[in-house]
Write a protein that holds these residues in place. Structure first.
Motif, mmCIF file in Angstrom:
data_model
loop_
_atom_site.group_PDB
_atom_site.id
_atom_site.type_symbol
_atom_site.label_atom_id
_atom_site.label_comp_id
_atom_site.label_asym_id
_atom_site.label_seq_id
_atom_site.Cartn_x
_atom_site.Cartn_y
_atom_site.Cartn_z
ATOM 1 N N LEU A 145 -7.245 -2.262 -3.501
ATOM 2 C CA LEU A 145 -8.562 -2.000 -2.904
ATOM 3 C C LEU A 145 -8.789 -2.906 -1.697
ATOM 4 C CD1 LEU A 145 -10.768 -1.667 -6.129
ATOM 5 C CD2 LEU A 145 -10.116 0.166 -4.566
ATOM 6 N N GLN B 142 0.829 -1.206 0.000
ATOM 7 C CA GLN B 142 0.000 0.000 0.000
ATOM 8 C C GLN B 142 0.864 1.256 0.000
ATOM 9 O OE1 GLN B 142 -1.825 1.368 3.709
ATOM 10 N NE2 GLN B 142 -3.847 1.242 2.729
ATOM 11 N N GLN C 251 -4.561 -3.476 -8.952
ATOM 12 C CA GLN C 251 -5.634 -2.569 -8.546
ATOM 13 C C GLN C 251 -6.587 -3.264 -7.581
ATOM 14 O OE1 GLN C 251 -7.408 -1.325 -12.230
ATOM 15 N NE2 GLN C 251 -5.677 -0.041 -12.829
ATOM 16 N N GLN C 252 -6.921 -4.530 -7.898
ATOM 17 C CA GLN C 252 -7.832 -5.284 -7.033
ATOM 18 C C GLN C 252 -7.206 -5.513 -5.659
ATOM 19 O OE1 GLN C 252 -11.132 -6.471 -7.719
ATOM 20 N NE2 GLN C 252 -10.940 -6.624 -5.499
ATOM 21 N N ASN D 239 -6.544 -1.888 1.271
ATOM 22 C CA ASN D 239 -7.059 -0.718 1.999
ATOM 23 C C ASN D 239 -8.112 -1.137 3.011
ATOM 24 O OD1 ASN D 239 -5.419 1.014 0.521
ATOM 25 N ND2 ASN D 239 -6.997 1.485 -0.982
ATOM 26 N N ASP D 240 -9.041 -2.019 2.594
ATOM 27 C CA ASP D 240 -10.094 -2.486 3.501
ATOM 28 C C ASP D 240 -9.517 -3.324 4.640
ATOM 29 O OD1 ASP D 240 -12.138 -1.247 2.137
ATOM 30 O OD2 ASP D 240 -12.658 -3.013 0.942
#
Length: 304
Positions: A68, A10, A64-65, A71-72
């Protein structure tokens, strides 16, 4: 897979620099490189490539997946750490909207004191939008807030406690008070005084005016329902207020309630909100039980 690898990934995408990422985490650059390789081996994909001209790190669709998801996962992991820390310390951060606080906080505080929880529950007041943001950010464990039903985030666990009812208040001498079939459209020919943006009243009022494509005349906004009623008493304007900020047991003989049915009032509730992944155990469960019992008793009293 190590959660630290997701932190490194990240940050690397954010900084676009192996050197800066390593410095941020106080590790060596090879540590970051090895973490990326582990992630790529685990998922059997390439996560990003370096653009030839700009040297920027460009994510592949798989990258990209993963970003995401990372981040969660990182946000949830931080919230879990905070929640467990508060459980260990036996503390709970509780937020409440001012209009709700004025009406319900005394009734909520009594059982909190009786159960010897006062020193464990830290209460703050703030507007509805800020409450939602702080619950999502993990800065609050629980909140009681008035919300338009369609505005709530799917990451929240929401328990409706009671609906809002809205009304127009007028001086008995106001023409609308003497109308046989008063409408909201007719009311909008007069100036209004409103509670300010801290409260949902203003948002609901604006939505009703938009349904009729009428620009309302707002004479004054305040955070004091007493001041609003004072201006209405003087017949300077109409008021738009909820039964939370002007409870039904607080009727004022100098004011009249004006019904209207020419607009669709949006669904608005006082809600108990928390993060969806947060389990209601320990102190959190105790406070939730107090809140739900307090509102259930009030709802039963209103119906009787």
């Amino acid at each position: 897979m190590n959660i630290k690898d997701l932190y490194y990934f990240q940050r690397l995408i954010s900084t676009q620099s192996y050197t800066q990422t390593a410095a941020d985490f106080h590790v060596s650059q090879p540590t970051i490189s090895q973490a990326i390789k582990r992630l790529e081996r685990h998922f059997q994909v390439t996560l990003f490539f370096r653009q030839a001209k700009t040297k920027a790190l460009v994510l592949t669709p798989s990258g990209q997946q993963l970003l995401l998801a990372a981040n969660d996962i990182i946000n949830n992991w931080q919230h879990v750490n905070e929640s467990i820390s508060h459980l260990r310390q036996h503390t709970l951060r509780f937020g409440i909207e001012p209009s709700v606080s004025e009406h319900y906080l005394p009734a909520l505080t009594k059982p909190i004191i009786e159960q010897d929880l006062l020193n464990s529950v830290h209460t703050v007041e703030m507007g509805a939008n800020q409450l939602v943001k702080q619950v999502l950010a993990g800065q609050l464990d629980l909140a009681i807030s008035g919300n338009l039903d369609q505005t709530l985030d799917e990451r929240l666990a929401v328990t409706p406690l009671r609906p809002f009812k809205f009304r127009i208040l007028a001086n008995p001498e106001h023409p609308l008070a003497k109308s046989e079939h008063p409408t909201f459209a007719e009311a909008l020919k007069s100036p209004f005084v409103l509670l300010n943006a801290t409260y949902l009243n203003k948002l609901v009022f604006r939505q009703l005016a938009e349904q009729l494509s009428i620009e309302p005349q707002v004479l004054f906004e305040s955070d004091s329902s007493t001041l609003i009623k004072g201006l209405v008493k003087e017949n300077l304007a109409l008021g738009f207020i909820s039964d939370i900020t002007a409870p039904s047991d607080d009727k004022d003989d100098d004011l009249v309630e004006i019904p209207f049915d020419d607009v669709q009032v949006p669904s608005v509730h006082i809600n108990l909100i928390r993060r969806a992944h947060q389990f209601p155990i320990g102190l959190v469960k105790q406070v939730i039980d107090i809140i739900e019992k307090t509102f259930a008793a009030d709802n039963a009293e209103q119906k009787s």
